[in-house]
Design a protein around this motif. Structure first.
Motif, PDB file in Angstrom:
ATOM      1  N   GLU A 194     113.480  55.901  77.273  1.00 44.26           N
ATOM      2  CA  GLU A 194     113.015  57.035  78.094  1.00 44.26           C
ATOM      3  C   GLU A 194     112.326  58.084  77.283  1.00 44.26           C
ATOM      4  OE1 GLU A 194     114.360  60.893  80.845  1.00 44.26           O
ATOM      5  OE2 GLU A 194     115.771  59.332  80.398  1.00 44.26           O
ATOM      6  N   LYS A 195     111.034  58.432  77.409  1.00 45.13           N
ATOM      7  CA  LYS A 195     110.286  59.027  76.494  1.00 45.13           C
ATOM      8  C   LYS A 195     110.759  60.402  76.408  1.00 45.13           C
ATOM      9  CE  LYS A 195     106.409  59.299  74.039  1.00 45.13           C
ATOM     10  NZ  LYS A 195     106.053  58.232  72.897  1.00 45.13           N
ATOM     11  N   LEU A 196     111.192  60.762  75.044  1.00 43.06           N
ATOM     12  CA  LEU A 196     111.566  62.176  74.777  1.00 43.06           C
ATOM     13  C   LEU A 196     110.493  63.077  74.411  1.00 43.06           C
ATOM     14  CD1 LEU A 196     114.557  61.335  72.332  1.00 43.06           C
ATOM     15  CD2 LEU A 196     114.612  61.881  74.751  1.00 43.06           C
ATOM     16  N   ASN A 197     110.587  64.330  74.414  1.00 42.72           N
ATOM     17  CA  ASN A 197     109.323  65.215  74.131  1.00 42.72           C
ATOM     18  C   ASN A 197     109.034  65.189  72.708  1.00 42.72           C
ATOM     19  OD1 ASN A 197     107.727  67.542  75.221  1.00 42.72           O
ATOM     20  ND2 ASN A 197     109.043  68.667  73.649  1.00 42.72           N
ATOM     21  N   GLY A 198     107.631  64.794  72.429  1.00 45.44           N
ATOM     22  CA  GLY A 198     107.269  64.885  70.833  1.00 45.44           C
ATOM     23  C   GLY A 198     107.619  63.677  70.504  1.00 45.44           C
ATOM     24  N   GLU A 199     108.302  62.752  71.021  1.00 46.82           N
ATOM     25  CA  GLU A 199     108.944  61.528  70.251  1.00 46.82           C
ATOM     26  C   GLU A 199     107.861  60.903  69.274  1.00 46.82           C
ATOM     27  OE1 GLU A 199     111.467  57.450  71.476  1.00 46.82           O
ATOM     28  OE2 GLU A 199     110.372  58.687  72.887  1.00 46.82           O
ATOM     29  N   VAL A 200     108.458  60.705  68.181  1.00 44.86           N
ATOM     30  CA  VAL A 200     107.904  59.944  67.204  1.00 44.86           C
ATOM     31  C   VAL A 200     108.855  59.036  66.551  1.00 44.86           C
ATOM     32  CG1 VAL A 200     106.503  59.790  65.110  1.00 44.86           C
ATOM     33  CG2 VAL A 200     105.954  61.641  66.787  1.00 44.86           C
ATOM     34  N   ILE A 201     108.557  57.560  66.508  1.00 45.05           N
ATOM     35  CA  ILE A 201     109.536  56.518  65.955  1.00 45.05           C
ATOM     36  C   ILE A 201     108.483  55.774  65.112  1.00 45.05           C
ATOM     37  CG2 ILE A 201     110.778  54.559  66.224  1.00 45.05           C
ATOM     38  CD1 ILE A 201     111.377  55.693  69.067  1.00 45.05           C
ATOM     39  N   ARG A 202     109.092  55.506  63.806  1.00 49.14           N
ATOM     40  CA  ARG A 202     108.291  54.759  62.849  1.00 49.14           C
ATOM     41  C   ARG A 202     109.413  53.732  62.082  1.00 49.14           C
ATOM     42  NH1 ARG A 202     104.367  56.314  65.123  1.00 49.14           N
ATOM     43  NH2 ARG A 202     102.696  57.320  64.148  1.00 49.14           N
ATOM     44  N   ILE A 203     108.842  52.465  61.976  1.00 45.24           N
ATOM     45  CA  ILE A 203     109.869  51.414  61.170  1.00 45.24           C
ATOM     46  C   ILE A 203     108.919  51.128  59.987  1.00 45.24           C
ATOM     47  CG2 ILE A 203     110.505  49.041  61.300  1.00 45.24           C
ATOM     48  CD1 ILE A 203     110.661  49.362  64.212  1.00 45.24           C
ATOM     49  N   ASN A 260     107.266  50.508  52.230  1.00 47.20           N
ATOM     50  CA  ASN A 260     107.304  51.877  52.837  1.00 47.20           C
ATOM     51  C   ASN A 260     105.871  51.956  53.771  1.00 47.20           C
ATOM     52  OD1 ASN A 260     109.447  52.714  51.645  1.00 47.20           O
ATOM     53  ND2 ASN A 260     108.518  54.190  50.173  1.00 47.20           N
ATOM     54  N   THR A 261     105.550  50.940  54.418  1.00 46.99           N
ATOM     55  CA  THR A 261     104.296  50.798  55.251  1.00 46.99           C
ATOM     56  C   THR A 261     104.815  50.734  56.468  1.00 46.99           C
ATOM     57  OG1 THR A 261     103.220  49.605  53.210  1.00 46.99           O
ATOM     58  CG2 THR A 261     102.241  49.625  55.539  1.00 46.99           C
ATOM     59  N   ALA A 262     104.022  51.414  57.652  1.00 47.62           N
ATOM     60  CA  ALA A 262     104.610  51.471  58.892  1.00 47.62           C
ATOM     61  C   ALA A 262     104.299  50.006  59.425  1.00 47.62           C
ATOM     62  CB  ALA A 262     103.887  52.337  59.638  1.00 47.62           C
ATOM     63  N   ALA A 263     105.273  49.651  60.143  1.00 48.99           N
ATOM     64  CA  ALA A 263     105.060  48.284  60.859  1.00 48.99           C
ATOM     65  C   ALA A 263     105.892  48.124  62.196  1.00 48.99           C
ATOM     66  CB  ALA A 263     105.946  47.225  60.089  1.00 48.99           C
ATOM     67  N   PHE A 264     105.486  47.063  63.046  1.00 47.88           N
ATOM     68  CA  PHE A 264     105.820  46.903  64.544  1.00 47.88           C
ATOM     69  C   PHE A 264     105.518  48.104  65.503  1.00 47.88           C
ATOM     70  CE2 PHE A 264     109.074  44.770  61.686  1.00 47.88           C
ATOM     71  CZ  PHE A 264     108.510  43.417  62.388  1.00 47.88           C
ATOM     72  N   ILE A 265     104.816  48.933  64.996  1.00 44.48           N
ATOM     73  CA  ILE A 265     104.206  50.192  65.859  1.00 44.48           C
ATOM     74  C   ILE A 265     102.793  50.051  66.194  1.00 44.48           C
ATOM     75  CG2 ILE A 265     104.073  52.765  65.930  1.00 44.48           C
ATOM     76  CD1 ILE A 265     106.695  51.624  65.956  1.00 44.48           C
ATOM     77  N   GLY A 266     102.279  50.444  67.515  1.00 45.26           N
ATOM     78  CA  GLY A 266     100.945  50.321  67.717  1.00 45.26           C
ATOM     79  C   GLY A 266      99.965  50.810  66.831  1.00 45.26           C
ATOM     80  N   ASP A 267     100.488  51.647  65.948  1.00 41.99           N
ATOM     81  CA  ASP A 267      99.533  52.257  64.924  1.00 41.99           C
ATOM     82  C   ASP A 267     100.206  52.294  63.608  1.00 41.99           C
ATOM     83  OD1 ASP A 267     100.867  55.111  64.517  1.00 41.99           O
ATOM     84  OD2 ASP A 267     100.737  55.087  66.271  1.00 41.99           O
ATOM     85  N   ASP A 268      99.445  52.260  62.370  1.00 45.15           N
ATOM     86  CA  ASP A 268     100.087  52.184  61.194  1.00 45.15           C
ATOM     87  C   ASP A 268     100.068  53.380  60.434  1.00 45.15           C
ATOM     88  OD1 ASP A 268      97.262  52.268  60.710  1.00 45.15           O
ATOM     89  OD2 ASP A 268      97.205  50.444  59.700  1.00 45.15           O
ATOM     90  N   GLN A 269     100.124  54.778  61.090  1.00 49.52           N
ATOM     91  CA  GLN A 269     100.131  55.798  60.596  1.00 49.52           C
ATOM     92  C   GLN A 269     101.338  56.046  59.798  1.00 49.52           C
ATOM     93  OE1 GLN A 269      99.124  59.188  63.129  1.00 49.52           O
ATOM     94  NE2 GLN A 269      97.429  58.264  63.785  1.00 49.52           N
ATOM     95  N   GLN A 270     101.245  56.605  58.517  1.00 49.74           N
ATOM     96  CA  GLN A 270     102.420  56.678  57.579  1.00 49.74           C
ATOM     97  C   GLN A 270     103.444  57.902  58.408  1.00 49.74           C
ATOM     98  OE1 GLN A 270     102.876  54.848  55.137  1.00 49.74           O
ATOM     99  NE2 GLN A 270     104.702  55.685  54.118  1.00 49.74           N
ATOM    100  N   TYR A 271     102.939  58.825  58.723  1.00 51.83           N
ATOM    101  CA  TYR A 271     103.566  60.034  59.560  1.00 51.83           C
ATOM    102  C   TYR A 271     104.686  60.714  58.461  1.00 51.83           C
ATOM    103  CZ  TYR A 271     104.889  62.910  63.330  1.00 51.83           C
ATOM    104  OH  TYR A 271     105.012  63.946  64.254  1.00 51.83           O
ATOM    105  N   TRP A 272     105.552  59.866  57.743  1.00 53.05           N
ATOM    106  CA  TRP A 272     106.554  60.767  56.902  1.00 53.05           C
ATOM    107  C   TRP A 272     106.275  60.232  55.318  1.00 53.05           C
ATOM    108  CZ3 TRP A 272     108.655  59.441  61.737  1.00 53.05           C
ATOM    109  CH2 TRP A 272     109.330  60.358  62.407  1.00 53.05           C
TER     110      TRP A 272
END
Length: 452
Positions: free
Chosen positions: A73-82, A87-99
């Protein structure tokens, strides 16, 4: 500010401070609980994310859809990165670094990390899989917590205002209730005038400070009343007792000076003046002794006094000073010497008993006086018996009044203060004094003191 208002204010302030501490503790406990609960939810999401994205190849499509509908269930302002090992974003629709890499490396080193980033709560875990080593970081804004805390603050503020008002009103009621005896005491004190010094305030049944204040005030009023009575008695007795000898002296002098007289007439007039002057001296001495005795009452210090030792001392004094025989007999003496003690001022007690003995010697023409000390179960009895002419029964209640004398012969006359002071001192120490007499058969003065 009145005491009751100060009490109400102090009670309200102290209670308010305690309530603020309690409410603050509840608020911050609730805040930490909600934060911990949200961190736990984010931790669950990181684990679910790892299962969905990293191990999705190991579960069926139905199970994958079921897990997604249950946990994602979508949380408010939810951001998940793998992030992978680089240290490269993977498995996410976008590949932004974010952290940043430093944050990712901290999670990798710690294995599990929780922290706050502004309004956001962040959870990161280090996860090993057959596909490699990954860092999963989840972040969201806990809007529900902010809403709950805001609502809690409103509720606490309303409760705080209501309770403060209730505390102030109840504080005033409690203060009025506690201080009502003091208000009653003040109203009673207002009634006291110079004309009713016998009035005493109500002491109440509670053994508190107000009761103690009332007791001390009543003791003070007793001393004041005694002082005023002394003053009135002194003035009244002085004016009454001194008027007669002064008048006689004036008349004798005027008669002597009214015309020329023989030498023996002048001698007779001067003798009469001298007699009246001696009587005035006795009256003045009695008045002064009375005043000094009353002053002693106000400042007397009570202490245990052995009654037998006081009697032996009096016997020696009379024997040495006037060679008079005071015969003392003692009955039922106790083995414990403490039973011979009475609580009194030794000087005043000596004066009282000495006045009784002096009176007995005077009326018996210095014949022996018999003193009997009889120890009873609850009292100490003293009897002083003389060999005088006795006292009429109608004078029994009069002999303890100031300036009264039952003497019929001039050699027995005194200033009438001895038995009065004895009576006053003995009754001061909870004792009783009485007289038994029969015309022609002597007089017995009986004194009874309670045991300690």
């Amino acid at each position: 500010m009145k005491i009751k208002d100060r009490l109400a204010l102090y009670f309200t302030l102290s209670s308010t401070l305690i309530m603020m501490v309690i409410l603050s503790a509840i608020y911050f406990t609730f805040l930490k609980f909600l934060e911990a609960d949200f961190f736990a939810r984010l931790t669950d999401r990181t684990m679910v994310t790892a299962k969905l994205y990293l191990e999705a190849d190991e579960i069926s499509q139905d199970s994958l859809n079921k897990v997604r509908s249950m946990y994602l269930e979508k949380l408010n302002g939810e951001v998940i990165r793998i992030y992978n090992s680089k240290n490269t974003a993977a498995f996410i629709g976008d590949d932004q670094q974010y952290w940043s890499n430093s944050t990712i490396n901290k999670v990798r080193d710690a294995g599990k990390l929780r922290f706050k980033d502004g309004e956001r709560q962040v959870v990161g875990i280090y996860y090993k899989d057959n596909q490699g080593d990954f860092v999963i970081i989840a972040s969201a804004v806990d809007q529900s917590t902010h809403y709950r805390l805001d609502k809690l603050r409103r509720i606490m503020l309303i409760i705080f205002v209501i309770v403060v008002i209730g505390l102030l009103l109840s504080g005033r009621w409690i203060a009025n209730k506690i201080l009502s005896p003091l208000a009653h005491f003040i109203e009673e004190v207002k009634q006291i005038k110079s004309s009713n010094l016998h009035f005493r305030v109500h002491e109440g049944k509670n053994k508190d400070e107000i009761n103690l204040l009332a007791q001390n005030f009543n003791n003070l009023m007793e001393h004041l009343e005694q002082a005023f009575v002394l003053q009135r008695t002194f003035v009244a007795n002085a004016s009454h007792e001194l008027r007669t000898p002064i008048t006689r002296m004036i008349i004798s002098a005027e008669l002597s000076l009214s015309q020329e007289r023989e030498k023996q007439d002048y001698r007779k007039a001067l003798s009469s003046v001298l007699e009246d002057a001696e009587k005035m001296e006795g009256i003045i001495t009695g008045l002064v002794n009375l005043a000094q005795t009353d002053l002693e009452f106000a400042s007397s210090q009570l202490s245990p006094v052995r009654i037998d030792e006081t009697l032996w001392t009096l016997q020696n004094e009379w024997k040495q000073s006037a060679a008079l025989n005071l015969r003392i007999d003692m009955r039922n003496l106790p083995e414990n010497e403490r039973e011979l003690l009475i609580k009194a001022n030794p000087v005043l007690l000596h004066i009282a008993l000495n006045n009784i003995i002096s009176n007995a010697f005077k009326f018996s023409d210095n014949k022996p006086v018999y003193c009997l000390l009889d120890m009873q179960d609850t009292a100490i009895e003293l009897s002083f018996t003389d060999q005088g002419p006795g006292i009429a029964e109608d004078a029994f209640t009069e002999i303890f009044k100031p300036f009264y004398s039952a003497a019929t012969e001039s050699r027995h006359r005194g200033n009438g203060m001895g038995l009065y002071m004895a009576h006053k001192i003995i009754t001061l120490y909870k004792g009783q004094i009485s007289v038994m007499s029969e015309k022609g058969h002597g007089t017995t003065i009986k004194v009874v003191f309670p045991k300690l």
